[in-house]
Scaffold this active site. Structure first.
Site, PDB file in Angstrom:
ATOM      1  N   GLU A   1      -1.761  -4.548  13.716  1.00 26.64           N
ATOM      2  CA  GLU A   1      -0.267  -5.473  13.793  1.00 26.64           C
ATOM      3  C   GLU A   1      -1.612  -6.243  15.400  1.00 26.64           C
ATOM      4  O   GLU A   1      -1.200  -7.252  15.454  1.00 26.64           O
ATOM      5  CB  GLU A   1       0.176  -4.983  14.123  1.00 26.64           C
ATOM      6  CG  GLU A   1       1.978  -5.507  15.014  1.00 26.64           C
ATOM      7  CD  GLU A   1       2.766  -4.688  15.301  1.00 26.64           C
ATOM      8  OE1 GLU A   1       3.741  -4.531  14.480  1.00 26.64           O
ATOM      9  OE2 GLU A   1       2.819  -3.834  16.279  1.00 26.64           O
TER      10      GLU A   1
ATOM     11  N   PHE B   1       0.777  -1.317  -0.198  1.00 26.97           N
ATOM     12  CA  PHE B   1       0.025  -0.240  -0.171  1.00 26.97           C
ATOM     13  C   PHE B   1       0.547   1.400   0.245  1.00 26.97           C
ATOM     14  O   PHE B   1       1.714   1.644   0.638  1.00 26.97           O
ATOM     15  CB  PHE B   1      -0.618   0.022   1.215  1.00 26.97           C
ATOM     16  CG  PHE B   1      -2.094  -1.393   0.798  1.00 26.97           C
ATOM     17  CD1 PHE B   1      -1.551  -2.352   1.249  1.00 26.97           C
ATOM     18  CD2 PHE B   1      -3.344  -0.790   0.814  1.00 26.97           C
ATOM     19  CE1 PHE B   1      -2.813  -3.297   1.141  1.00 26.97           C
ATOM     20  CE2 PHE B   1      -4.174  -1.437   0.398  1.00 26.97           C
ATOM     21  CZ  PHE B   1      -4.041  -2.387   0.618  1.00 26.97           C
ATOM     22  N   ALA B   2       0.564   2.276  -0.870  1.00 30.41           N
ATOM     23  CA  ALA B   2       1.175   3.367  -1.053  1.00 30.41           C
ATOM     24  C   ALA B   2       0.426   4.447  -1.376  1.00 30.41           C
ATOM     25  O   ALA B   2      -0.068   5.156  -1.945  1.00 30.41           O
ATOM     26  CB  ALA B   2       2.183   3.667  -2.097  1.00 30.41           C
ATOM     27  N   VAL B   3      -0.372   4.652   0.253  1.00 31.18           N
ATOM     28  CA  VAL B   3      -1.448   6.269   0.087  1.00 31.18           C
ATOM     29  C   VAL B   3      -0.698   7.611   0.492  1.00 31.18           C
ATOM     30  O   VAL B   3       0.113   6.985   1.475  1.00 31.18           O
ATOM     31  CB  VAL B   3      -2.465   5.933   1.081  1.00 31.18           C
ATOM     32  CG1 VAL B   3      -3.361   6.861   1.227  1.00 31.18           C
ATOM     33  CG2 VAL B   3      -3.237   4.487   0.677  1.00 31.18           C
ATOM     34  N   GLY B   4      -0.451   8.868  -0.226  1.00 28.29           N
ATOM     35  CA  GLY B   4      -0.265   9.499  -0.207  1.00 28.29           C
ATOM     36  C   GLY B   4       1.046   9.588  -0.074  1.00 28.29           C
ATOM     37  O   GLY B   4       1.606   8.791  -0.894  1.00 28.29           O
ATOM     38  N   LYS B   5       1.620  10.135   0.657  1.00 27.71           N
ATOM     39  CA  LYS B   5       3.502  10.497   0.131  1.00 27.71           C
ATOM     40  C   LYS B   5       4.299   9.149   0.637  1.00 27.71           C
ATOM     41  O   LYS B   5       4.970   9.394  -0.079  1.00 27.71           O
ATOM     42  CB  LYS B   5       3.583  11.454   1.520  1.00 27.71           C
ATOM     43  CG  LYS B   5       3.216  12.992   1.324  1.00 27.71           C
ATOM     44  CD  LYS B   5       3.276  13.989   1.724  1.00 27.71           C
ATOM     45  CE  LYS B   5       3.463  15.143   2.447  1.00 27.71           C
ATOM     46  NZ  LYS B   5       3.216  16.273   3.005  1.00 27.71           N
ATOM     47  N   TYR B   6       2.923   8.008   0.972  1.00 28.36           N
ATOM     48  CA  TYR B   6       4.063   6.630   1.254  1.00 28.36           C
ATOM     49  C   TYR B   6       4.797   6.574  -0.611  1.00 28.36           C
ATOM     50  O   TYR B   6       4.677   5.448  -0.638  1.00 28.36           O
ATOM     51  CB  TYR B   6       3.115   6.141   1.860  1.00 28.36           C
ATOM     52  CG  TYR B   6       3.188   6.188   3.623  1.00 28.36           C
ATOM     53  CD1 TYR B   6       2.968   7.011   4.337  1.00 28.36           C
ATOM     54  CD2 TYR B   6       4.268   5.039   4.125  1.00 28.36           C
ATOM     55  CE1 TYR B   6       3.177   7.448   5.352  1.00 28.36           C
ATOM     56  CE2 TYR B   6       3.423   5.020   5.168  1.00 28.36           C
ATOM     57  CZ  TYR B   6       3.528   5.914   6.161  1.00 28.36           C
ATOM     58  OH  TYR B   6       3.723   6.362   7.327  1.00 28.36           O
TER      59      TYR B   6
ATOM     60  N   TYR C   1      11.158  -6.871  19.750  1.00 19.34           N
ATOM     61  CA  TYR C   1      10.671  -6.839  21.296  1.00 19.34           C
ATOM     62  C   TYR C   1      10.949  -8.604  21.301  1.00 19.34           C
ATOM     63  O   TYR C   1      10.077  -9.499  21.602  1.00 19.34           O
ATOM     64  CB  TYR C   1       8.879  -7.183  21.047  1.00 19.34           C
ATOM     65  CG  TYR C   1       8.295  -5.540  21.116  1.00 19.34           C
ATOM     66  CD1 TYR C   1       8.320  -4.876  21.867  1.00 19.34           C
ATOM     67  CD2 TYR C   1       7.745  -5.521  19.205  1.00 19.34           C
ATOM     68  CE1 TYR C   1       7.858  -3.966  21.873  1.00 19.34           C
ATOM     69  CE2 TYR C   1       7.422  -4.149  19.737  1.00 19.34           C
ATOM     70  CZ  TYR C   1       7.261  -4.031  20.774  1.00 19.34           C
ATOM     71  OH  TYR C   1       6.821  -2.562  21.279  1.00 19.34           O
TER      72      TYR C   1
END
Ligand code: 5GW
Ligand code: MN
Length: 355
Positions: free
Chosen positions: A304, A122-127, A237
């Site tokens: 997550e 997913f690459a939404v907006g500035k991603y 973790y």
């Protein structure tokens, strides 16, 4: 002669035909149930609604055929190749670390099966700015030599960089609406994965991996990662006591994990497996996400948290070590001999929408 002729006339013929017809119906009925019982997989969403998704039979996974000509080092049964890390879970799923497997042997088993792997990102907006590195490094390291189909979900299709892909590999851009709310993007991720599997992948692809875009490949990610349900151990973790895992701790949430429970803390940024397994996961997480939202609850780490709840109950059949999702800002620990995929350092103020 005349006696036989007499028998085969009139009513007798009708009775024989009727019996044959009944036998035929009975046979196809039994065969259908027999076949479904062995291979059929009904996928019911967590809310118990009736949508049914059928998947073709996946035979290859259960039958590993090696080449008679490949020569390789004898595996030892008393001397582990890795003694500094744990390589199997208590439910006997392999934990993949460098040095525990033979890549040539694995590839020689899977290549003749002509398996295909879908990857979603997913690459939404500035991603969208992360896409180029992600796609270019995937060409170099992700299932090299195998059939790979990358699906890019974006609200800015024009910004998707044209990456030269090897034969048998392709990229599809799926336009999605933009959003300023991470909660929305996050919730939609599972829904879009579910729909993609139902509408595009079913009966065409074998495996799927769902990956964060703000990351790059640095080393091999290949057939050693294949499994029915695959989870990656979170690099932050993996040495911690389970009480420190950032699970959702409120009872009201469907992602709730009780104190004293939990195996490993898994990444939301990478998971995968067979289509039907990931479909089930995406469907369940989305349904639970929506049930929470209705009550005004948002889990601690959004999807997550839901993924971790899911994997606690539905144990992954293969677990990938933190080699498979490191973070660039973290110094490499000695047990991590190779970093295969790693989250880049990002300037949050620069890329995330104001929320
Ligand atoms: C993420 C956080 C807050 C607000 C928006 C986003 C966001 C995530 C976005 O604006 N656009 C987007 O495409 N994403 C997708 O979600 C990316 O594929 C991204 O890799 C994934 C997870 O978000 P990350 O990478 O910021 O989360 P962390 O926990 O890896 O830092
Ligand atoms: Mn990320």
């Amino acid at each position: 002669m005349s006696f036989k002729m007499h028998l085969l006339t009139g009513r007798t013929v009708a009775v024989i035909l009727l019996v044959l017809l009944l036998l035929g119906v009975l046979y196809s009925y039994i065969w259908r149930h027999y076949r479904d019982g062995i291979f059929g997989q009904e996928v019911r969403p967590a809310d118990g609604s009736s949508s049914r998704v059928d998947f073709t039979i996946v035979n290859h996974w259960f039958h590993l055929v090696a080449s008679d000509y490949l020569e390789y080092q004898q595996p030892s049964i008393v001397q582990g190749s890795r003694t500094d890390v744990v390589t199997v879970t208590p439910w006997l799923a392999p934990i993949v670390w460098e040095g525990t497997y033979n890549p040539q042997l694995l590839d020689s088993i899977y290549r003749p099966q002509n398996i295909s792997i879908a990857a979603t990102v997913f690459a939404v907006g500035k991603y969208t700015k992360f896409l180029r590195d992600f796609l270019e490094t995937a060409e170099q390291h992700f299932f090299v030599g195998f059939k790979v189909h990358v699906y890019v979900f974006t609200d800015r299709p024009k910004e998707v960089h044209q990456v030269k892909m090897a034969a048998g590999r392709q990229l599809t851009v799926v336009p999605v609406p933009g959003s300023n709310r991470w909660q929305e993007i996050s919730a939609r991720r599972m829904e879009l994965i579910q729909t993609l599997i139902e509408e595009k992948l079913q009966n065409h692809m074998d495996y799927i991996f769902c990956l964060d875009v703000d990351s790059k490949f640095h080393g091999r990610w290949g057939t050693e990662s294949l499994g029915a349900l695959v989870a990656v151990i979170h690099p932050g973790y993996y040495k911690d006591d389970r009480s420190k895992f950032p699970y959702e701790r409120r009872h009201e949430s469907t992602a709730y994990v009780a104190p004293g429970k939990g195996d490993f803390y898994y990444c939301g940024g990478a998971f995968g497996g067979l289509l039907q397994e990931v479909h089930r996961l995406a469907n369940t997480c989305r349904t639970n996400f929506e049930a929470d939202a209705k009550k005004g609850i948002e889990a601690a780490w959004q999807e997550e948290s839901h993924l971790n709840r899911y994997m606690l109950i539905n144990k992954p059949t293969k677990v990938l070590s933190p080699e498979y999702l490191w973070q660039d800002f973290k110094p490499r620990n000695p047990e991590v001999r190779i970093i295969r995929f790693s989250g880049v350092i990002k300037n949050y103020a620069d890329i995330r929408p104001n929320v």
